[in-house]
Write an enzyme that holds these catalytic residues in place. Structure first.
Site, short mmCIF file in Angstrom:
data_model
loop_
_atom_site.label_atom_id
_atom_site.label_comp_id
_atom_site.label_asym_id
_atom_site.label_seq_id
_atom_site.Cartn_x
_atom_site.Cartn_y
_atom_site.Cartn_z
CB ALA A 18 -0.94 -0.01 1.20
CE LYS A 37 7.54 -1.55 13.94
NZ LYS A 37 6.27 -2.05 14.48
CB THR A 45 3.64 -6.57 1.39
OG1 THR A 45 2.63 -5.64 1.73
CG2 THR A 45 3.58 -6.93 -0.08
CB ALA A 48 1.71 -11.87 0.95
N GLY A 51 -1.27 -14.78 -2.61
CA GLY A 51 -1.28 -13.96 -3.80
C GLY A 51 -2.34 -12.88 -3.79
CD GLU A 119 -4.95 -18.06 -1.37
OE1 GLU A 119 -5.54 -17.16 -0.74
OE2 GLU A 119 -3.76 -17.99 -1.70
CG ASP A 221 3.56 0.42 15.27
OD1 ASP A 221 3.36 -0.11 16.38
OD2 ASP A 221 4.54 0.17 14.57
CG HIS A 242 -3.61 -18.67 7.70
ND1 HIS A 242 -3.50 -20.03 7.48
CD2 HIS A 242 -3.57 -18.09 6.48
CE1 HIS A 242 -3.39 -20.25 6.17
NE2 HIS A 242 -3.43 -19.09 5.55
NE ARG A 288 -7.24 -17.56 5.09
CZ ARG A 288 -6.43 -16.68 4.61
NH1 ARG A 288 -6.21 -15.57 5.28
NH2 ARG A 288 -5.81 -16.88 3.48
CG HIS A 349 -3.21 -14.64 8.44
ND1 HIS A 349 -1.89 -14.81 8.11
CD2 HIS A 349 -3.88 -14.47 7.27
CE1 HIS A 349 -1.75 -14.75 6.79
NE2 HIS A 349 -2.95 -14.53 6.26
CD GLU A 373 -3.14 -6.75 8.38
OE1 GLU A 373 -2.14 -6.97 7.68
OE2 GLU A 373 -3.45 -7.43 9.36
NE ARG A 384 -7.45 -11.28 4.81
CZ ARG A 384 -6.40 -11.88 4.23
NH1 ARG A 384 -5.96 -11.47 3.08
NH2 ARG A 384 -5.79 -12.87 4.83
CB SER A 389 -5.61 -8.09 2.26
OG SER A 389 -4.94 -9.32 2.18
C1 SIN Z 1 -2.14 -17.69 2.41
O1 SIN Z 1 -1.27 -17.86 1.57
O2 SIN Z 1 -2.79 -18.61 2.92
C2 SIN Z 1 -2.41 -16.31 2.88
C3 SIN Z 1 -3.25 -15.61 1.90
C4 SIN Z 1 -3.98 -14.51 2.57
O3 SIN Z 1 -3.94 -14.37 3.78
O4 SIN Z 1 -4.67 -13.78 1.86
#
Ligand code: SIN
Length: 533
Positions: A18, A37, A45, A48, A51, A119, A221, A242, A288, A349, A373, A384, A389
């Site tokens: 972002a 930081k 990111t 990740a 994707g 996913e 933060d 997660h 999830r 997560h 986020e 989500r 994201s």
């Molecule tokens: C993952 O790879 O399971 C994470 C993907 C996500 O949190 O969007």
């Protein structure tokens, strides 16, 4: 202590997808400071794996992506926001590719096309990825573009302490954000940064829980600073766990991507029983919240300390090529994913709530924007959908940039005071800080986890308040350090999560409480809002 002042046209806090995308979009119009930081690539990111969800194939449709997002979100998503983000998706992906991002491709009838993963909760293959290191590749591409831009200065090892507002300065005009106090971790000095527009892109708060998939920097933060400055914070009770982080005593926060289940991975208990059958039609690929709760229930029922994720029925060559990072990392802990099931547990997560923003990432505090986020846009609702994201971050970075360029604020004639450390001396009791870090994260895990009750939440709130008093005393008495500042932010975010959870007297999406196990019709579409008076 010496203090130095720095002035920019745009201030960006955070260097994930972002913040970097936003900086690239405004840099032609003025000077940009990115405050980060640690080193510039160290962001959520970067870790990740899965994707970016976007509609890019002819077999897929906007309607399907919208409806999967709404289904996951437990009637709390803002449908107009969802539709807008989904429909902007393909254009933002194209821009990212033009910038140099390399997504994985596959051959189809003699030509190459984007390889699409699947996913949890997605009814189509629509996840663009770079094998299982998508975030790392995004950071590489964006940082290369940033390095080529002379208007952008990246301040590494700089931790933002607090936003400076005209109200805090005792100014009579409309309250607006005019700068930030920042701890330079290389010199130990606190510097004053000023800018007429400040964009939070600081990511989430996974470190508020003992077990998390997030890196150490995820200490909430942005939410904590925005709350202290008077911005509205929304839906913090919705913390996504997660379902599958690697369970191993030495593996700190290693995620086993949902894409593994997308390619056929199946969850089972230690006796090999597949416990997702009958829980949800999508079984191991259910959204999830459903999967994390099922694992939690199964572990509590059986007394097991983890579950198993089995993908051994896939050819070893496929697994090594599609999941090279997961394969190598698991192997380094003695687990060969091509031959044996992976031990997994749920872990904190993603923060689905955050600083409440409008269509362009604007907060209700003038001069302050929030993207990624840290922001609550209305996309995720109560849960989500996987891989939505990074898409949201791309869309809102562009929108915030457009809005900030089109609405330049009137200059504020106010001199920002230097940071005063009062009678602070060097901390000699760091053990208090580290003890409080541990206590906070453990109590959040034990009392504010996947399954909640009012009694546990009230117990948590009392403990968090005690810790906050101690932290506050410590904050005034000693020179600030990054550990202390992060602890203070984590305690603020913990308080916001617990208070939001207590306010929601129903179970919806990621917020599940034994005291109110069903959703309440009249609470659908009602956000939980908190504001510091
Ligand atoms: C993952 O790879 O399971 C994470 C993907 C996500 O949190 O969007």
């Amino acid at each position: 202590m010496a203090d130095s002042s720095r002035q920019f046209d745009f201030l960006v806090l955070g260097s994930g997808i972002a913040g970097l995308t936003f900086a690239l979009k405004v840099a032609h119009a003025g000077s940009v400071a990115i405050i980060t930081k640690k080193n510039r690539a160290e962001s959520n990111t970067n870790y990740a794996q899965g994707g970016i969800a976007a509609v890019t194939s002819e077999e897929d449709s906007f309607e399907s992506h919208v409806s999967d997002t709404l289904d996951a979100g437990g009637e709390l998503c803002n449908e107009a926001v969802v539709r807008g983000i989904v429909e902007e998706g393909p254009a933002r992906i194209k821009e990212l590719i033009q910038l140099g991002m390399k997504f994985s491709e596959r051959e189809n009838r003699g030509h190459l096309e984007l390889d699409l993963g699947r996913e949890g909760g997605h009814s189509n293959r629509r996840i663009l990825h770079a094998k299982d290191v998508t975030g790392r590749e995004i950071e590489r591409a964006l940082l290369a573009a940033i390095a080529a831009h002379e208007n952008i200065t990246v301040f590494e090892n700089h931790l933002a302490i607090d936003l400076i507002t005209t109200a805090k300065l005792g100014q009579a005009q409309e309250n607006r954000c005019v700068g930030v106090y920042v701890l330079n971790n290389q010199t130990g000095e606190v510097e004053t940064f000023s800018a007429p527009r400040i964009t939070l892109a600081t990511g989430g708060c996974g470190k508020v829980y003992l077990y998390t998939s997030n890196p150490d920097i995820a200490t909430g933060d942005g939410v904590a600073m925005a709350y202290r400055a008077g911005a509205t914070i929304a839906n913090m009770e919705f913390i996504q766990f997660h379902p599958t982080c690697l369970y191993h005593p030495e593996a700190k926060s290693f995620l086993i991507s949902e894409a593994v289940r997308g390619e056929g991975g199946v969850l089972a208990n230690l006796r090999g029983e597949r416990f997702m059958e009958g829980v949800h039609p999508l079984e191991s690929l259910a959204p999830r919240d459903v999967v994390a709760r099922a694992i939690d229930r199964e572990m509590k029922r059986s007394g097991d300390d983890h579950a198993l994720l089995d993908i051994t029925h896939k050819p070893a060559r496929f697994l090594m090529d599609r999941f090279p990072n997961i394969y190598k990392t698991c192997l380094s802990y003695g687990v060969d994913i091509t031959k044996e099931p992976i031990p997994v547990v749920p872990a904190a997560h993603y923060q689905c709530g955050g600083v409440r923003v409008g269509r362009h990432g604007e907060t209700d505090l003038a001069g302050l924007y929030a993207i990624g986020e840290v922001a609550c846009t209305g996309l995720h609702g109560a849960n989500r959908l996987a891989s939505n994201s990074l898409l949201e971050a791309l869309v809102y970075a562009r929108r915030a940039a457009g809005h900030e360029l089109e609405h330049p604020p009137e200059p504020v004639a106010v001199e920002l005071p230097k940071w005063h450390s009062g009678s602070a001396t060097d901390p000699d009791e760091m053990v208090v800080v580290s003890h409080n870090w541990d206590e906070l994260r453990r109590l959040m895990w034990d009392y504010v986890g996947v399954v909640r009750t009012d009694k546990r939440l009230k117990r948590a709130l009392a403990r968090v308040r005690n810790l906050q008093e101690e932290i506050q005393a410590y904050y005034w008495d000693f020179t600030v350090t990054s550990d202390l500042l992060e602890l203070r932010n984590l305690a603020t975010v913990a308080e916001l999560i617990v208070r939001s959870a207590l306010e929601r007297r129903e179970s919806r999406g990621l917020h599940y409480t034994l005291d109110y196990p069903e959703p309440v019709d009249s609470l659908a579409r009602q956000d939980t809002l908190l504001r510091c008076e």
